[in-house]
Design a protein around this motif. Sequence first.
Motif, PDB file in Angstrom:
ATOM      1  N   THR A 204       0.830  -1.199   0.000  1.00 40.82           N
ATOM      2  CA  THR A 204       0.000   0.000   0.000  1.00 40.82           C
ATOM      3  C   THR A 204       0.871   1.259   0.000  1.00 40.82           C
ATOM      4  OG1 THR A 204      -0.093   0.181   2.409  1.00 40.82           O
ATOM      5  CG2 THR A 204      -1.745  -1.218   1.348  1.00 40.82           C
ATOM      6  N   PRO A 205       0.353   2.363  -0.552  1.00 43.29           N
ATOM      7  CA  PRO A 205       1.093   3.625  -0.465  1.00 43.29           C
ATOM      8  C   PRO A 205       1.370   4.028   0.982  1.00 43.29           C
ATOM      9  CG  PRO A 205      -0.684   3.811  -2.067  1.00 43.29           C
ATOM     10  CD  PRO A 205      -0.877   2.503  -1.365  1.00 43.29           C
ATOM     11  N   GLN A 206       0.462   3.672   1.880  1.00 40.74           N
ATOM     12  CA  GLN A 206       0.666   3.990   3.290  1.00 40.74           C
ATOM     13  C   GLN A 206       1.898   3.285   3.848  1.00 40.74           C
ATOM     14  OE1 GLN A 206      -2.234   3.066   1.943  1.00 40.74           O
ATOM     15  NE2 GLN A 206      -3.461   4.948   2.167  1.00 40.74           N
ATOM     16  N   ALA A 207       2.152   2.071   3.361  1.00 37.81           N
ATOM     17  CA  ALA A 207       3.334   1.334   3.820  1.00 37.81           C
ATOM     18  C   ALA A 207       4.608   2.053   3.389  1.00 37.81           C
ATOM     19  CB  ALA A 207       3.315  -0.091   3.273  1.00 37.81           C
ATOM     20  N   VAL A 208       4.632   2.503   2.135  1.00 38.30           N
ATOM     21  CA  VAL A 208       5.804   3.226   1.640  1.00 38.30           C
ATOM     22  C   VAL A 208       5.999   4.515   2.429  1.00 38.30           C
ATOM     23  CG1 VAL A 208       6.805   4.430  -0.344  1.00 38.30           C
ATOM     24  CG2 VAL A 208       5.620   2.240  -0.672  1.00 38.30           C
ATOM     25  N   SER A 209       4.883   5.216   2.697  1.00 37.32           N
ATOM     26  CA  SER A 209       4.967   6.458   3.469  1.00 37.32           C
ATOM     27  C   SER A 209       5.541   6.205   4.857  1.00 37.32           C
ATOM     28  CB  SER A 209       3.575   7.088   3.582  1.00 37.32           C
ATOM     29  OG  SER A 209       3.620   8.254   4.370  1.00 37.32           O
ATOM     30  N   LYS A 210       5.137   5.130   5.481  1.00 39.89           N
ATOM     31  CA  LYS A 210       5.646   4.806   6.821  1.00 39.89           C
ATOM     32  C   LYS A 210       7.128   4.445   6.782  1.00 39.89           C
ATOM     33  CE  LYS A 210       1.276   3.323   8.914  1.00 39.89           C
ATOM     34  NZ  LYS A 210       0.519   2.176   9.487  1.00 39.89           N
ATOM     35  N   TRP A 211       7.555   3.732   5.723  1.00 37.58           N
ATOM     36  CA  TRP A 211       8.993   3.414   5.599  1.00 37.58           C
ATOM     37  C   TRP A 211       9.802   4.697   5.515  1.00 37.58           C
ATOM     38  CZ3 TRP A 211       8.330  -0.431   0.934  1.00 37.58           C
ATOM     39  CH2 TRP A 211       7.702  -1.599   1.386  1.00 37.58           C
ATOM     40  N   GLU A 212       9.346   5.613   4.640  1.00 38.94           N
ATOM     41  CA  GLU A 212      10.124   6.823   4.387  1.00 38.94           C
ATOM     42  C   GLU A 212      10.141   7.766   5.585  1.00 38.94           C
ATOM     43  OE1 GLU A 212       8.917   8.633   0.729  1.00 38.94           O
ATOM     44  OE2 GLU A 212       9.634   6.947  -0.498  1.00 38.94           O
ATOM     45  N   SER A 213       9.067   7.773   6.364  1.00 38.11           N
ATOM     46  CA  SER A 213       9.039   8.601   7.574  1.00 38.11           C
ATOM     47  C   SER A 213       9.653   7.872   8.761  1.00 38.11           C
ATOM     48  CB  SER A 213       7.601   9.005   7.908  1.00 38.11           C
ATOM     49  OG  SER A 213       6.807   7.861   8.181  1.00 38.11           O
ATOM     50  N   GLU A 214      10.031   6.599   8.536  1.00 39.29           N
ATOM     51  CA  GLU A 214      10.674   5.748   9.541  1.00 39.29           C
ATOM     52  C   GLU A 214       9.783   5.497  10.745  1.00 39.29           C
ATOM     53  OE1 GLU A 214      14.588   7.392  10.188  1.00 39.29           O
ATOM     54  OE2 GLU A 214      15.268   6.685   8.224  1.00 39.29           O
ATOM     55  N   ASN A 215       8.461   5.491  10.460  1.00 42.15           N
ATOM     56  CA  ASN A 215       7.514   5.042  11.482  1.00 42.15           C
ATOM     57  C   ASN A 215       7.442   3.532  11.534  1.00 42.15           C
ATOM     58  OD1 ASN A 215       6.735   7.601  12.393  1.00 42.15           O
ATOM     59  ND2 ASN A 215       5.323   7.848  10.664  1.00 42.15           N
ATOM     60  N   SER A 216       7.932   2.903  10.453  1.00 38.85           N
ATOM     61  CA  SER A 216       8.053   1.437  10.419  1.00 38.85           C
ATOM     62  C   SER A 216       9.135   1.088   9.411  1.00 38.85           C
ATOM     63  CB  SER A 216       6.725   0.775  10.041  1.00 38.85           C
ATOM     64  OG  SER A 216       6.401   1.045   8.684  1.00 38.85           O
ATOM     65  N   LEU A 217       9.591  -0.155   9.449  1.00 36.32           N
ATOM     66  CA  LEU A 217      10.621  -0.625   8.529  1.00 36.32           C
ATOM     67  C   LEU A 217      10.045  -1.666   7.579  1.00 36.32           C
ATOM     68  CD1 LEU A 217      13.598  -1.117  11.011  1.00 36.32           C
ATOM     69  CD2 LEU A 217      13.259   0.758   9.402  1.00 36.32           C
ATOM     70  N   PRO A 218      10.563  -1.726   6.354  1.00 36.33           N
ATOM     71  CA  PRO A 218      10.118  -2.803   5.472  1.00 36.33           C
ATOM     72  C   PRO A 218      10.530  -4.156   6.037  1.00 36.33           C
ATOM     73  CG  PRO A 218      11.989  -1.637   4.527  1.00 36.33           C
ATOM     74  CD  PRO A 218      11.570  -0.862   5.732  1.00 36.33           C
ATOM     75  N   ASP A 219       9.713  -5.158   5.754  1.00 34.01           N
ATOM     76  CA  ASP A 219      10.063  -6.511   6.174  1.00 34.01           C
ATOM     77  C   ASP A 219      11.348  -6.936   5.465  1.00 34.01           C
ATOM     78  OD1 ASP A 219       9.695  -9.683   5.645  1.00 34.01           O
ATOM     79  OD2 ASP A 219       8.749  -9.080   7.532  1.00 34.01           O
ATOM     80  N   VAL A 220      12.128  -7.781   6.173  1.00 30.38           N
ATOM     81  CA  VAL A 220      13.387  -8.245   5.583  1.00 30.38           C
ATOM     82  C   VAL A 220      13.169  -8.844   4.199  1.00 30.38           C
ATOM     83  CG1 VAL A 220      15.287  -9.884   5.848  1.00 30.38           C
ATOM     84  CG2 VAL A 220      14.493  -8.588   7.829  1.00 30.38           C
ATOM     85  N   SER A 221      12.040  -9.516   4.009  1.00 30.53           N
ATOM     86  CA  SER A 221      11.765 -10.148   2.708  1.00 30.53           C
ATOM     87  C   SER A 221      11.567  -9.129   1.596  1.00 30.53           C
ATOM     88  CB  SER A 221      10.520 -11.036   2.812  1.00 30.53           C
ATOM     89  OG  SER A 221       9.373 -10.246   3.099  1.00 30.53           O
ATOM     90  N   MET A 222      11.343  -7.832   1.969  1.00 27.73           N
ATOM     91  CA  MET A 222      11.120  -6.796   0.970  1.00 27.73           C
ATOM     92  C   MET A 222      12.422  -6.125   0.518  1.00 27.73           C
ATOM     93  SD  MET A 222       7.948  -6.619   0.231  1.00 27.73           S
ATOM     94  CE  MET A 222       8.120  -5.134  -0.745  1.00 27.73           C
ATOM     95  N   LEU A 223      13.530  -6.378   1.212  1.00 27.12           N
ATOM     96  CA  LEU A 223      14.754  -5.636   0.922  1.00 27.12           C
ATOM     97  C   LEU A 223      15.268  -5.880  -0.491  1.00 27.12           C
ATOM     98  CD1 LEU A 223      16.710  -5.915   4.296  1.00 27.12           C
ATOM     99  CD2 LEU A 223      15.346  -4.004   3.427  1.00 27.12           C
ATOM    100  N   ILE A 224      15.317  -7.141  -0.903  1.00 30.38           N
ATOM    101  CA  ILE A 224      15.825  -7.434  -2.252  1.00 30.38           C
ATOM    102  C   ILE A 224      14.885  -6.877  -3.323  1.00 30.38           C
ATOM    103  CG2 ILE A 224      16.342  -9.278  -3.894  1.00 30.38           C
ATOM    104  CD1 ILE A 224      17.547 -10.853  -1.581  1.00 30.38           C
ATOM    105  N   PRO A 225      13.548  -7.114  -3.242  1.00 29.91           N
ATOM    106  CA  PRO A 225      12.666  -6.490  -4.235  1.00 29.91           C
ATOM    107  C   PRO A 225      12.764  -4.962  -4.257  1.00 29.91           C
ATOM    108  CG  PRO A 225      11.492  -8.209  -3.047  1.00 29.91           C
ATOM    109  CD  PRO A 225      12.812  -8.029  -2.348  1.00 29.91           C
ATOM    110  N   LEU A 226      12.880  -4.356  -3.065  1.00 31.61           N
ATOM    111  CA  LEU A 226      13.026  -2.901  -3.000  1.00 31.61           C
ATOM    112  C   LEU A 226      14.277  -2.444  -3.746  1.00 31.61           C
ATOM    113  CD1 LEU A 226      12.191  -1.462   0.562  1.00 31.61           C
ATOM    114  CD2 LEU A 226      11.690  -0.395  -1.637  1.00 31.61           C
ATOM    115  N   ALA A 227      15.390  -3.099  -3.448  1.00 34.76           N
ATOM    116  CA  ALA A 227      16.653  -2.736  -4.088  1.00 34.76           C
ATOM    117  C   ALA A 227      16.568  -2.919  -5.606  1.00 34.76           C
ATOM    118  CB  ALA A 227      17.793  -3.566  -3.509  1.00 34.76           C
ATOM    119  N   GLN A 228      15.945  -3.990  -6.049  1.00 40.15           N
ATOM    120  CA  GLN A 228      15.833  -4.247  -7.484  1.00 40.15           C
ATOM    121  C   GLN A 228      14.981  -3.189  -8.181  1.00 40.15           C
ATOM    122  OE1 GLN A 228      14.323  -8.287  -7.380  1.00 40.15           O
ATOM    123  NE2 GLN A 228      16.378  -9.174  -7.638  1.00 40.15           N
TER     124      GLN A 228
END
Length: 349
Positions: free
Chosen positions: A30-54
């Motif tokens: 969700t866009p809300q999830a991305v917003s929370k990552w960028e504001s550092e209110n939450s972190l992406p799940d470890v499983s999301m790191l590789i897809p995010l980087a790609q």
Amino acid sequence: MGKTIGNNIKSFRKNKGFTQEELADLLSVTPQAVSKWESENSLPDVSMLIPLAQVLGVSTDALLGYDSLSENEAVIARVRETVAGMDSSDEGRAQRALRISEYLSTETALNPGCFEIIKDFAEETANLSMYADPVLEGAFPDDMDRIEKLYKDAIRKGAYLIGHCTDKVLIDQTHYALAWIYIHEKDFDNARAHINVLSDISTNRIKEKLSMELTFFESGFGKMKEDIEANSIVLFDLVASMLNTYGENYGWWGEKEEALEMCEWCERIVDAFESRKGAVDMNHYMRVKRSLAFFKMVAVKRAGDDEGAEKLYGDYAKEVATSDLTDEQKQVMMDLMNNDIAHYGKYSQ
């Protein structure tokens, strides 16, 4: 990790030109999830790191901040201060260029993740390649093995930057520098390969133009005028760079009359910008004014008209003396001209 990853996601997303919604769609979150990552209110799940980087086109190390440029700020400041000291020495221009390139070759080996100084190394080696080019100055006829070693090192490290850096400005600056090295190496195919990936102005679809319009619709004309002032300086720098190239090549290679006509046309354009002081960077203005005046002298002297060259010098000195520049700026203008005459005079015989 939480201290840096949010800012990194935001920075890399903007470099890619994605909105939060577009990034969310690509990752099926969700866009809300991305917003929370960028504001550092939450972190992406470890499983999301590789897809995010790609999706963002970066390494996971870059995403996690392990090769952040901020960690290199002290190195960058130290190296650039040292280079500035070398560049102000009493050595000749070519020798200074060689010393600086060799110093940066060592520093980039010691700091392989510092993209800023890798870019500086590529640019300084491109500058060196002009002095080494036998068609131009041929300053190092007995040292070409040493020069070639620097070319290979700058090209290798520049290619690493292009492949791993996420800063488009640094990437473009490095492409530009490597193209110049290849040009002076007479490797025109590789030069063209680097040139062809650079942005161009032919489509008129440039960021600055649309950004001004965005400011108008978002904040009104009063705010847009600030953008216009800032972009006027950028426009002058671009135009001045192009005019300098025109004048330089006509001055050194054109016939006397066509060279004078071209340089005088360029001068009129520069003067049109200068009529609005806020539209020019004065350092760049002074340099291009001196350059165009100098290239006229080169063309006249190449034609065997020494008296004409001396008259042009006198006209330049009078123009500088009667200008509304400060005394310090007038001295800079004359120093720039006299330094060019001292360095390049032997080539215009």
